[in-house]
Each structure stands twice: as C-alpha cells, then as structure tokens.
Design a protein around this motif. Structure first.
Motif, PDB file in Angstrom:
ATOM      1  N   GLU A  90       0.825  -1.207   0.000  1.00 48.47           N
ATOM      2  CA  GLU A  90       0.000   0.000   0.000  1.00 48.47           C
ATOM      3  C   GLU A  90       0.861   1.260   0.000  1.00 48.47           C
ATOM      4  O   GLU A  90       0.552   2.233  -0.689  1.00 48.47           O
ATOM      5  CB  GLU A  90      -0.934   0.004   1.210  1.00 48.47           C
ATOM      6  N   ALA A  91       1.952   1.231   0.768  1.00 50.07           N
ATOM      7  CA  ALA A  91       2.872   2.374   0.771  1.00 50.07           C
ATOM      8  C   ALA A  91       3.502   2.546  -0.605  1.00 50.07           C
ATOM      9  O   ALA A  91       3.695   3.678  -1.075  1.00 50.07           O
ATOM     10  CB  ALA A  91       3.961   2.158   1.823  1.00 50.07           C
ATOM     11  N   LEU A  92       3.769   1.434  -1.262  1.00 48.10           N
ATOM     12  CA  LEU A  92       4.344   1.493  -2.604  1.00 48.10           C
ATOM     13  C   LEU A  92       3.340   2.075  -3.591  1.00 48.10           C
ATOM     14  O   LEU A  92       3.703   2.877  -4.462  1.00 48.10           O
ATOM     15  CB  LEU A  92       4.764   0.090  -3.038  1.00 48.10           C
ATOM     16  N   ARG A  93       2.087   1.670  -3.470  1.00 48.28           N
ATOM     17  CA  ARG A  93       1.035   2.201  -4.351  1.00 48.28           C
ATOM     18  C   ARG A  93       0.943   3.718  -4.227  1.00 48.28           C
ATOM     19  O   ARG A  93       0.858   4.435  -5.232  1.00 48.28           O
ATOM     20  CB  ARG A  93      -0.316   1.576  -4.010  1.00 48.28           C
ATOM     21  N   LYS A  94       0.969   4.208  -3.001  1.00 47.51           N
ATOM     22  CA  LYS A  94       0.882   5.643  -2.770  1.00 47.51           C
ATOM     23  C   LYS A  94       2.098   6.369  -3.335  1.00 47.51           C
ATOM     24  O   LYS A  94       1.979   7.470  -3.889  1.00 47.51           O
ATOM     25  CB  LYS A  94       0.740   5.925  -1.270  1.00 47.51           C
ATOM     26  N   ALA A  95       3.269   5.762  -3.201  1.00 47.91           N
ATOM     27  CA  ALA A  95       4.492   6.380  -3.714  1.00 47.91           C
ATOM     28  C   ALA A  95       4.451   6.462  -5.239  1.00 47.91           C
ATOM     29  O   ALA A  95       4.835   7.483  -5.830  1.00 47.91           O
ATOM     30  CB  ALA A  95       5.714   5.587  -3.256  1.00 47.91           C
ATOM     31  N   VAL A  96       3.988   5.397  -5.885  1.00 50.65           N
ATOM     32  CA  VAL A  96       3.870   5.391  -7.344  1.00 50.65           C
ATOM     33  C   VAL A  96       2.855   6.428  -7.797  1.00 50.65           C
ATOM     34  O   VAL A  96       3.090   7.178  -8.759  1.00 50.65           O
ATOM     35  CB  VAL A  96       3.475   3.989  -7.856  1.00 50.65           C
TER      36      VAL A  96
END
Length: 229
Positions: free
Chosen positions: A25-31
C-alpha cells in the motif's frame, strides 16, 4: 536518475527492489504521487502521459527484477504499481473533465473541430494506459514479464478506474453539450479553436489546482482534530 518524463526512476527502482509484500500500500501511494507529480510538470497531452507511464513501468520492472521476494510477492507489488498509476491517471481524467466543462458551459459543440479531438483523446486514455504498460514491460527480464502479464490480464478484464471515469465523463459532457446547444448558447468554432490552443496547458493547471486542494485539505484535517481535543 530523473528522466525527461519527470520521474526519479532510481528512487522508484530502489523502492521496488527493497519492498516486501506487506509494504504494497505504501508502494502504491508512492507510485501514485510520483506519477501525479510528473503529470503536473508538463502539458497534459497523450504523448506526455505515455512518457510518464513508460518511465514508471520501466522503473517498477527494474526494481522488481532485483527484489528477493517470491514470484507471488513480486506480482503483488506490480499490482500496486499499476493501481498507483491508475490513481494518478484518474486525477488527469478529472482535470480534463473540469476543463471541458468550461467549454460546454459556454455552449461549445463537442462534436466539432478541436473539442471533438480532445474528447476522443479522453476516450483513449485507458487504451493508452494498457498499451504503454504492455510495451514498456517487453524490455523487462523474463521473470518480471511473467509477473506483469497476469496483472495486465486481470486489469483488462476488470477495467481501470481511469477508464470508468473517462467513459462517464464523455457521456455526461455530451449530454450537457446537447442541452447547451438546445438553449442556443453555441460557441463559434473559431472561438473554440482559439481557446483550445492552450487546452492541454489549461488541463495541467486544473490538475495542479486539484492536487494542491487535496494536500491543503489533508493538512487542515489533522489541525481540526487537534483543536477539538
């Protein structure tokens, strides 16, 4: 390395290389944030959208190739990458909608001239999304291509938030335009063409304004909760 697309690919590669399945989820937000920032930094044309999506996909693929996780875990991370790009592209569609509504409110005919082209580009947004990601993963390592393919297949079957919003936007704008024309508030085509010369710049400005509004709102919300205590 920041490419001409406005994406810091090295930062994204490092994130994907080190991420675990639990950090999806943190990766999704960063992308999503990186994609949105890059889209804000240029005129919002299909060509620039392709450039940004390609850079993000390539970075995600390169990082995924270095990730020590299982194939299933890497596939989940790539799903989050796709979701992050979808969330950013959804904002771009909403910016197009806001800009086009400004023309429609003045009685512009969306079925003629440059406005017809702008509307057609909006309808193409999901196809551009899938096509760009599909082409970008062709240069990825074999295992990464294998992890990407079920992600793309599932998304094509389910559809994207971007595609759904674009279809809804086109339908509503056409209905609104028909009403405006019936009320005899038609804008001259020459005027529409003159305005549209700066259309993609207008959409970019709308997108920036939308995002700044969201950031301001998220900053004010904690402050409000603090005052209530």
């Amino acid at each position: 390395m920041s490419t001409k697309s406005g994406i810091d690919q090295d930062a994204l590669i490092q994130m994907f290389a080190q991420a675990t399945a639990g950090q999806g989820e943190a990766l999704r937000k960063a992308v999503s944030a990186a994609t949105l920032k890059a889209l804000q930094g240029r005129e919002l044309t299909l060509q620039n959208v392709r450039s940004v999506l390609q850079a993000v996909t390539q970075a995600a693929s390169a990082g995924a190739a270095q990730n020590p996780g299982s194939t299933i875990d890497v596939q989940k991370l790539l799903e989050k990458a796709f979701d992050g790009m979808d969330a950013a592209l959804l904002k771009a569609v909403q910016a197009h909608r806001t800009a086009l509504q400004q023309f429609v409110s003045q009685g512009a005919d969306l079925q003629q001239g440059p406005l017809k082209t702008a509307l057609a580009n909006l309808e193409k947004m999901e196809d551009v999304f899938f096509t760009t990601v599909g082409k970008a993963i062709q240069d990825a390592a074999g295992p990464v291509q294998g992890a990407w393919q079920p992600v793309l297949d599932a998304m094509k079957l389910k559809g994207t938030h971007t595609g759904a919003q674009a279809a809804d936007t086109v339908e509503q704008l056409l209905a609104q335009a028909r009403t405006s024309l019936r009320e005899s508030r038609a804008m001259g085509l020459r005027t529409a063409q003159a305005l549209l010369e700066g259309y993609s710049t207008l959409v970019s400005g709308v997108l920036i304004g939308m995002t700044e509004g969201l950031q301001q709102g998220s900053a004010e919300a904690p402050a409000a909760r603090t005052r209530k205590r």
